[in-house]
Structures are given as structure tokens and as C-alpha cells.
Enzyme design. Structure first.
Site, mmCIF file in Angstrom:
data_model
loop_
_atom_site.group_PDB
_atom_site.id
_atom_site.type_symbol
_atom_site.label_atom_id
_atom_site.label_comp_id
_atom_site.label_asym_id
_atom_site.label_seq_id
_atom_site.Cartn_x
_atom_site.Cartn_y
_atom_site.Cartn_z
ATOM 1 N N GLU A 8 4.677 11.018 50.915
ATOM 2 C CA GLU A 8 4.649 10.396 49.590
ATOM 3 C C GLU A 8 3.401 9.562 49.356
ATOM 4 O O GLU A 8 2.743 9.664 48.329
ATOM 5 C CB GLU A 8 5.892 9.521 49.401
ATOM 6 C CG GLU A 8 7.174 10.296 49.308
ATOM 7 C CD GLU A 8 7.119 11.419 48.309
ATOM 8 O OE1 GLU A 8 6.426 11.295 47.294
ATOM 9 O OE2 GLU A 8 7.761 12.440 48.551
ATOM 10 N N HIS A 28 0.275 11.456 48.533
ATOM 11 C CA HIS A 28 0.068 11.886 47.150
ATOM 12 C C HIS A 28 -0.813 10.857 46.429
ATOM 13 O O HIS A 28 -1.646 11.194 45.592
ATOM 14 C CB HIS A 28 1.402 12.025 46.418
ATOM 15 C CG HIS A 28 2.077 13.345 46.629
ATOM 16 N ND1 HIS A 28 1.456 14.550 46.379
ATOM 17 C CD2 HIS A 28 3.331 13.655 47.058
ATOM 18 C CE1 HIS A 28 2.299 15.548 46.637
ATOM 19 N NE2 HIS A 28 3.432 15.034 47.062
ATOM 20 N N GLU A 74 0.208 19.540 47.631
ATOM 21 C CA GLU A 74 1.413 19.431 48.453
ATOM 22 C C GLU A 74 1.085 19.540 49.940
ATOM 23 O O GLU A 74 1.618 18.798 50.770
ATOM 24 C CB GLU A 74 2.423 20.508 48.060
ATOM 25 C CG GLU A 74 3.397 20.083 46.989
ATOM 26 C CD GLU A 74 4.253 18.905 47.412
ATOM 27 O OE1 GLU A 74 4.887 18.959 48.476
ATOM 28 O OE2 GLU A 74 4.291 17.913 46.667
ATOM 29 N N HIS A 78 5.335 23.903 46.180
ATOM 30 C CA HIS A 78 5.941 23.570 47.469
ATOM 31 C C HIS A 78 5.921 24.766 48.419
ATOM 32 O O HIS A 78 6.043 24.600 49.633
ATOM 33 C CB HIS A 78 7.385 23.097 47.276
ATOM 34 C CG HIS A 78 7.496 21.852 46.458
ATOM 35 N ND1 HIS A 78 7.594 21.872 45.087
ATOM 36 C CD2 HIS A 78 7.498 20.543 46.813
ATOM 37 C CE1 HIS A 78 7.672 20.634 44.624
ATOM 38 N NE2 HIS A 78 7.610 19.805 45.656
#
Length: 516
Positions: free
Chosen positions: A331, A334, A354, A418
């Protein structure tokens, strides 16, 4: 208030930052002239000086690059290599309007001469007029759309809402300012001491207050961890405790998820600073913050750049918070991407976005060296999001999840990000560990190659340093897999030399996933 290091138990992290699936819910030393060690993280004051100086020289840089008189450069980042090379990342405007797809990175010698440039678009930025008779939707902004085809005057609207799985939505829609035709659309939300649920006993840095302690990490930019109390908006309530002993290891204790998230943020910060010389996610010494207990039975986690924060759900039945170490690292990474290459979250660039979070989330997990959650090349293996004990994703052979791509193929950019991320995940595994069968930390792997070749890995540390260098100095918002190959080859050249084993292995690993 002063930072306080709790030496008792602390928590693990289990999250799946936007990493959570679409579909799950329905070593030799470097040559002397090259430095593989990270450049020391600049102090915030030094970085401010560098940014200001670069902006003052932006007009001269625009002229040297041959940009039109209506174009201006806006500095986003400056990175200085040990040999004096300066990489300056810019956004672009045209008659004062933002140019989406106009970002570029210049690479200048120590003397200031621009040696090369990487652009998100090679198109000449020019439109006949920036005036339109079309009515502007409320809240829309006028932009130049240059990410695909000929640049055009456009409107960008942002629609906020909730996605099918409960994840917040911030949907960007680009329309032609003259015809109203939809040109592009993308989602901005990127989904994917205490006693921890996943990491066992860990140390937490907290802050002592007049009446107790709070989950504020003064050693790492002031990172805070909040309880959303099953809400879906706002910051939440800052976690506090009387005796600085947090969590019980049980999901029934609300502090347990907070321990995992707080610990994961700390480990991620330390990884970037000690291994890559980066002072915080944005490089400015300031921390993001974490929110846990989002929604009711929310089976995901996400990064939101608008709040510069990570948010974690509690999983199916609110029984397994998504706060595992590699998820937390995923996370926060990102945020790294949004402050560097800013890879658009769609098409091949979205897959690379991703994959970048998977690559660094995995690297953070190995770096943590936690006995309860050992490093591996399995994504989200502790949170059991499928309910059958399998991980969310596999890096050695991505297709084992039933959806991800092992290698590039026509139409890869049309695959959910993803799953198209599998191409770069597989590349990274091959670069670090090589092909074939092996056992690492008790986990068995068997990584194939699309061309039947044998790849010998260069080690994980070199692999993630090459990826970081490529991301921060050569990739742009529109980088696709072919451009990622070129960026990593340049990075390997910078770090280890063009004729070194590292650069040759980068090429071999890309060949092995059909990016040639």
C-alpha cells in the site's frame, strides 16, 4: 510530545492495498566507477533547495528541450546520483493548462548539460485553441490530453462514489472539450509494544502524552494510526493506550489491527531509508497515516493519494484484518509510485503500478526478517483472502492464481491490472532468484521461462535497487512493458555497468517473460 519506543509486543501487518484482487470477491561488488549503494537521503531543507533551484532553471530547460513557447515545466522531483548526475522530473502545462501525459524526466551531467530525456509522450504539444463553446460540467477542469494520440483540448471530471466491493471510488473521466467524446477513464483509488495478529511480538514507536500513549511515530515523520470504527470516511480516532502495551494478537482486540498497521508502516519507512536512501514515501521526510477497521466485512485495503493514507478492512466477517507486512508495504509503495513515475492505473502502466507495489511489499517483508511472517515471494499469504489457505498472488509463477499472466502477450494492456502485473512480478522473481526449482525460507518455488531459457538470479537486493532506480529516474506515467525493459537496463547500467552480469541478467529475465 516525544517519541517513545515500546519494547513490549507489537503487531504485524496484514493488508492488501488495492492489491486485493479483482475477482477474489464475486553477489559481487559493483565496479568502482558505479555505486550500487543508495545516495544518502537528503534532508528536507536540502530537497527544498534543490526543487526551488530546478524550478528557477525550468524555463532554460524547456528551451534546451525545444518545447514550444506556450509550454512550461513544473518540477516534481530532483534526484542526485553519487557521480553528480541529476535527474529532474517535470509535469508540463500548455497556456497554463495541465498536460496529462506531458510529464518527462531529464538526465543532466554534473555541469548541468542535459544528456537525455524520457517523455511520457513524444507528441508535439499544441492545440488550435484552448477555448471551447461546450458547457463545462460542474467541478470539471480543462486540460490537454496527450497520453494517447494527437494532443487535444479536454475536460477532466472526477466522480466520487463506492466500487462494488466497498472500496471508495474516485473515477477520472477525460472527454474531448469540443465533441464531448469520452477519451479515457481511470480509477484513482489504488486497491491494492503490542501483540500482532501476523508478526508476533514487535517493537512500536509511540508517543507519550499527559495521560498515556498514542500511536504516533515521531521517529518516522509522525506516522499516526487511526480507528475508523467501521466508518468509511474521515480520519477516524487516534489510537491511545494507558500503559503502552498494545493489542493481544486477537482480532477481537481493536488494537491488534492497529499494531500490524503501525508496525508495517515503520518497517516500510526503514526499508526505503536504509536500503534505498529515501526519506519517506514522498521523499520529504513526512509520513503518511494509517486507518484500520474500515467498513463492515470489507475484504480489501487501499492507498488514497488525496489523503496520503493507507486504509485497511477487517476481512470477511471482520475476522482477519488485511494488515500483513507485505500488504502494508504494498500500500505505501502505491504512494511512492504516485510521487515518482506516477504510473497511470490502467493498461500496461497500471500493471506495472501494481507490480511495483508487489515488488516492494515483498522486499519489505524480507527486510523485516520477522520470525512469524518470514520473507517469501507469495503476496498476502497470511490473510487467507480466498479462504482456502492460498496466497493472493505468486511471483515465481503468477498464473498459479488462475488469472495472472506469466509473460507478456498481445492484449496484456486490456487485462485487469492485478493480473497483468504478473509479467513484472515474474520478471522480478527471475532477476532476483533465477528460474527452476528452489526452496527459500522453507517455501518451494519452480519458476518457468516463456522461451525455455535458464536464468541465474543476481540476488534480491540488487533486483529491487534496479527496479527503484528505474521507477524514480526513467519511468513516466505512460511507461509500458517495453519501456520498463529499457528503464531497468538503464538503471542496471547506472548501478553496475553496461557490461556487467546485472545488466545481462535484466535482459535475460525480460526475455524470459517475452518482453524483448
Amino acid at each position: 510530545m516525544t517519541p517513545h519506543k515500546n519494547t513490549r509486543r507489537a503487531a504485524a501487518l496484514a493488508a492488501a492495498a488495492a492489491m486485493v484482487v479483482a475477482g477474489v470477491q464475486t553477489a559481487s561488488a559493483a565496479p568502482a566507477e558505479h555505486s550500487a549503494n543508495p545516495t544518502p537521503a537528503p534532508r528536507a531543507s536540502e530537497r527544498s533547495v534543490d526543487l526551488k533551484a530546478a524550478q528557477e532553471q525550468s524555463a532554460a530547460a524547456a528551451r534546451e528541450l525545444g518545447l514550444g513557447g506556450k509550454e512550461k515545466l513544473v518540477v516534481r522531483d530532483v534526484i542526485k546520483d553519487a557521480d553528480g548526475t541529476v535527474h529532474t522530473r517535470y509535469e508540463r502545462t500548455y497556456e497554463g493548462l495541465p498536460v496529462l501525459g506531458g510529464d518527462l524526466v531529464t538526465h543532466a551531467s554534473k555541469s548541468g548539460e542535459i544528456k537525455s530525456v524520457d517523455k511520457a509522450s513524444d507528441a508535439r504539444i499544441a492545440v488550435a485553441t484552448t477555448v471551447t463553446s461546450r458547457k463545462v460540467a460542474a467541478g470539471a477542469r480543462k486540460v490537454i490530453w496527450a497520453r494517447a494520440g494527437k494532443p487535444v483540448l479536454a475536460f477532466e471530471t472526477v466522480t466520487e462514489g463506492v466500487q462494488k466491493d466497498g472500496t471508495p471510488s474516485r473515477l477520472h473521466t477525460i472527454t474531448d472539450a469540443h465533441t464531448g467524446k469520452k477519451l479515457h477513464q481511470f480509477e484513482a483509488i489504488e486497491t491494492g509494544t503490542g501483540t500482532s495478529q501476523y508478526s508476533g511480538e514487535v517493537n512500536l514507536t509511540t508517543t507519550k502524552t499527559g495521560s498515556g500513549f498514542e500511536l504516533t511515530d515521531g521517529d518516522r515523520g509522525g506516522h499516526k494510526t487511526y480507528d475508523l470504527e467501521q466508518g468509511q470516511s474521515g480520519t477516524g480516532k487516534l489510537f491511545t493506550d494507558d500503559d503502552d502495551t498494545w493489542g493481544s494478537g486477537s482480532n477481537d482486540d481493536r488494537q491488534t489491527a492497529a499494531v500490524d498497521a503501525h508496525y508495517g508502516a515503520a518497517v516500510t519507512w526503514d526499508f526505503y531509508k536504509s536500503e534505498l536512501g529515501r526519506n519517506g514515501i514522498a521523499g520529504d521526510g513526512k509520513a503518511a497515516y494509517s486507518r484500520v477497521h474500515y467498513g463492515d466485512s470489507y475484504v480489501n485495503a487501499f492507498w488514497d493519494d488525496s489523503c496520503f493514507c493507507m486504509t485497511y478492512g477487517d476481512g470477511e466477517g471482520n475476522k482477519k484484518a488485511l494488515t500483513e507486512i507485505d500488504v502494508a508495504g504494498h500500500e505505501m509503495s502505491h504512494g511512492l509510485t504516485s510521487h515518482t513515475a506516477n504510473l497511470e492505473y490502467s493498461g500496461e502502466s497500471g500493471g506495472l503500478n501494481e507490480a511495483t507495489s508487489d515488488i516492494f511489499g515483498t522486499s519489505v517483508e524480507f527486510f523485516a526478517d520477522n520470525k512469524e511472517d518470514v520473507g517469501d515471494y507469495l503476496i498476502g499469504e497470511e490473510i487467507d483472502i480466498r479462504g482456502d489457505g492460498t496466497p493472493l498472488r505468486y511471483m515465481d509463477k503468477p498464473s498459479k492464481d488462475g488469472n495472472s499472466l506469466d509473460a507478456w502477450q498481445e492484449g496484456a494492456g486490456d487485462v485487469d491490472v492485478h493480473y497483468s502485473s504478473g509479467i513484472a512480478n515474474h520478471f522480478f522473481y527471475l532477476l532476483a532468484e533465477g528460474s527452476g526449482k528452489k526452496t527459500i525460507n522453507g517455501v518451494e518455488y519452480d519458476s518457468p521461462t516463456s522461451d525455455g531459457s535458464t536464468v541465474t538470479g543476481i540476488g534480491r537486493d540488487k533486483a529491487y535497487k534496479i527496479w527503484y532506480k528505474a521507477l524514480t529516474t526513467y519511468m513516466t506515467s505512460t511507461t509500458d512493458y517495453q519501456a520498463a525493459r529499457e528503464a531497468t537496463l538503464k538503471a542496471a547500467d547506472d548501478l553496475y555497468g553496461a557490461d556487467g552480469t546485472e545488466a545481462k541478467t535484466v535482459a535475460a529475465a525480460w526475455n524470459a517473460v517475452n518482453v524483448k
